[in-house]
Design a protein around this motif. Sequence first.
Motif, PDB file in Angstrom:
ATOM      1  N   ALA A 112      54.268  33.608  38.703  1.00  0.00           N
ATOM      2  CA  ALA A 112      52.882  34.046  38.927  1.00  0.00           C
ATOM      3  C   ALA A 112      52.686  35.479  38.436  1.00  0.00           C
ATOM      4  O   ALA A 112      53.507  36.359  38.710  1.00  0.00           O
ATOM      5  CB  ALA A 112      52.529  33.943  40.402  1.00  0.00           C
ATOM      6  N   LEU A 113      51.604  35.701  37.730  1.00  0.00           N
ATOM      7  CA  LEU A 113      51.221  37.052  37.319  1.00  0.00           C
ATOM      8  C   LEU A 113      50.602  37.783  38.499  1.00  0.00           C
ATOM      9  O   LEU A 113      50.059  37.152  39.414  1.00  0.00           O
ATOM     10  CB  LEU A 113      50.219  36.990  36.160  1.00  0.00           C
ATOM     11  CG  LEU A 113      50.733  36.422  34.836  1.00  0.00           C
ATOM     12  CD1 LEU A 113      49.571  36.162  33.888  1.00  0.00           C
ATOM     13  CD2 LEU A 113      51.732  37.374  34.199  1.00  0.00           C
ATOM     14  N   PRO A 114      50.658  39.120  38.512  1.00  0.00           N
ATOM     15  CA  PRO A 114      50.002  39.871  39.589  1.00  0.00           C
ATOM     16  C   PRO A 114      48.506  39.555  39.637  1.00  0.00           C
ATOM     17  O   PRO A 114      47.884  39.243  38.614  1.00  0.00           O
ATOM     18  CB  PRO A 114      50.249  41.343  39.207  1.00  0.00           C
ATOM     19  CG  PRO A 114      51.400  41.312  38.272  1.00  0.00           C
ATOM     20  CD  PRO A 114      51.335  40.009  37.550  1.00  0.00           C
ATOM     21  N   ALA A 115      47.939  39.636  40.821  1.00  0.00           N
ATOM     22  CA  ALA A 115      46.517  39.343  40.987  1.00  0.00           C
ATOM     23  C   ALA A 115      45.658  40.356  40.227  1.00  0.00           C
ATOM     24  O   ALA A 115      46.009  41.536  40.134  1.00  0.00           O
ATOM     25  CB  ALA A 115      46.154  39.366  42.473  1.00  0.00           C
ATOM     26  N   LYS A 116      44.562  39.866  39.682  1.00  0.00           N
ATOM     27  CA  LYS A 116      43.539  40.721  39.046  1.00  0.00           C
ATOM     28  C   LYS A 116      44.076  41.506  37.858  1.00  0.00           C
ATOM     29  O   LYS A 116      43.677  42.643  37.618  1.00  0.00           O
ATOM     30  CB  LYS A 116      42.930  41.675  40.078  1.00  0.00           C
ATOM     31  CG  LYS A 116      42.399  41.001  41.334  1.00  0.00           C
ATOM     32  CD  LYS A 116      41.865  42.010  42.314  1.00  0.00           C
ATOM     33  CE  LYS A 116      41.388  41.341  43.590  1.00  0.00           C
ATOM     34  NZ  LYS A 116      42.494  40.754  44.387  1.00  0.00           N
ATOM     35  N   CYS A 117      45.012  40.905  37.108  1.00  0.00           N
ATOM     36  CA  CYS A 117      45.592  41.581  35.940  1.00  0.00           C
ATOM     37  C   CYS A 117      45.540  40.671  34.713  1.00  0.00           C
ATOM     38  O   CYS A 117      46.579  40.277  34.161  1.00  0.00           O
ATOM     39  CB  CYS A 117      47.041  41.989  36.223  1.00  0.00           C
ATOM     40  SG  CYS A 117      47.232  43.222  37.518  1.00  0.00           S
ATOM     41  N   PRO A 118      44.335  40.297  34.243  1.00  0.00           N
ATOM     42  CA  PRO A 118      44.251  39.404  33.079  1.00  0.00           C
ATOM     43  C   PRO A 118      44.833  40.002  31.815  1.00  0.00           C
ATOM     44  O   PRO A 118      45.160  39.271  30.879  1.00  0.00           O
ATOM     45  CB  PRO A 118      42.741  39.159  32.945  1.00  0.00           C
ATOM     46  CG  PRO A 118      42.094  40.331  33.614  1.00  0.00           C
ATOM     47  CD  PRO A 118      43.005  40.707  34.738  1.00  0.00           C
TER      48      PRO A 118
END
Length: 353
Positions: free
Chosen positions: A289-295
């Motif tokens: 999972a990528l960090p939240a809110k980091c597109p």
Amino acid sequence: MGSAISLRDDFDGTALRRLARKSKSANQARRLLALAEIYDGGSRTRAARIGGVGLQIVRDWVVRFNARGPDGLLDGKAPGRQSLLNDAQRRALVEMVECGPIPAIHGVVRWRLVDLVQWLHYEFAVSLDATTVGRELKRLGYVKLTARPRHYAQNELAMEAFKKGFAAELAKVRATLPKGTPIEIWFQDEARIGQKNKITRRWARRGTRPSAPKDQRTKSAYIFGAICPEHGKGAGLVLPFCNTETMTLHLTEIALAVAPGAHAVILMDQAGWHMTDKLDVPGNISIIALPAKCPELNPVENIWQFMRDNWLSNRVFTSHDNIVDLCCEAWNKLIDQPWRIMTIGHRKWASGL
């Protein structure tokens, strides 16, 4: 009138005429011929007649020639008016542009030239117009650019920590696999394409405002897309909505694109249908999972931008089937350009691991 100024003694009339014949500047040649007349003993009046000017101009040519030689008779760019801003004021202007306005104080959310004109007058009592301030900013290396969107609640420290820690996360996955198993790094995301389409910038004649069709209907579809930048390949589906079932279908499609014997590590955001325990994950796939809110960490976002700008925007979709057909066509164009996937999708922190 003062006495005539003597010409320097390291030239003569013959040398100046020879230089005049070789000169690529008509004005310089004319001035050299006028001064050659003086070297040969002619009067300043005769020299002025040859040059087509008055005696004072001939005097100016003599001064320039004595100071710089033949180069002094070339046309130079006028120095223009001296800038009204000093170095300290320019540094202050740069700092204001870099920091940006504070809406509660300055009353605007972005600097316009007229705002900077007012600020300079208030801060330094310097009166400039907007054109002059714009010229100063260009001289300082600034141009007007469209800002890159960033989530307002983004944690930049978490984003940098993820990049630095990605190798360790990958090592955890590698430890669960048979020794020597090749690992492919993939990125995944979804894009909604609908009749309320985007209008992009286009080339047009200066002073005109080009038009493009803009639909107000609401039919749409989703492109589920995944890319492997290292190998220039991808896997995609066009589906009617996003949920656990459609995400499972996409994972199955990605699994088919993974090289035989290899294992795919897929980086994706934390959407509910990505992280649910009900998701059926194929055996040759692991999800990070990528960090939240980091597109910005996901290059598929850049893939969507490229596809919209070049293949999907400025259109009117006639029906849902038409949306699906054109989305499939756009994705297949991308898959046929592996170098495009490599260049757009490359991320230094995720390569060579």
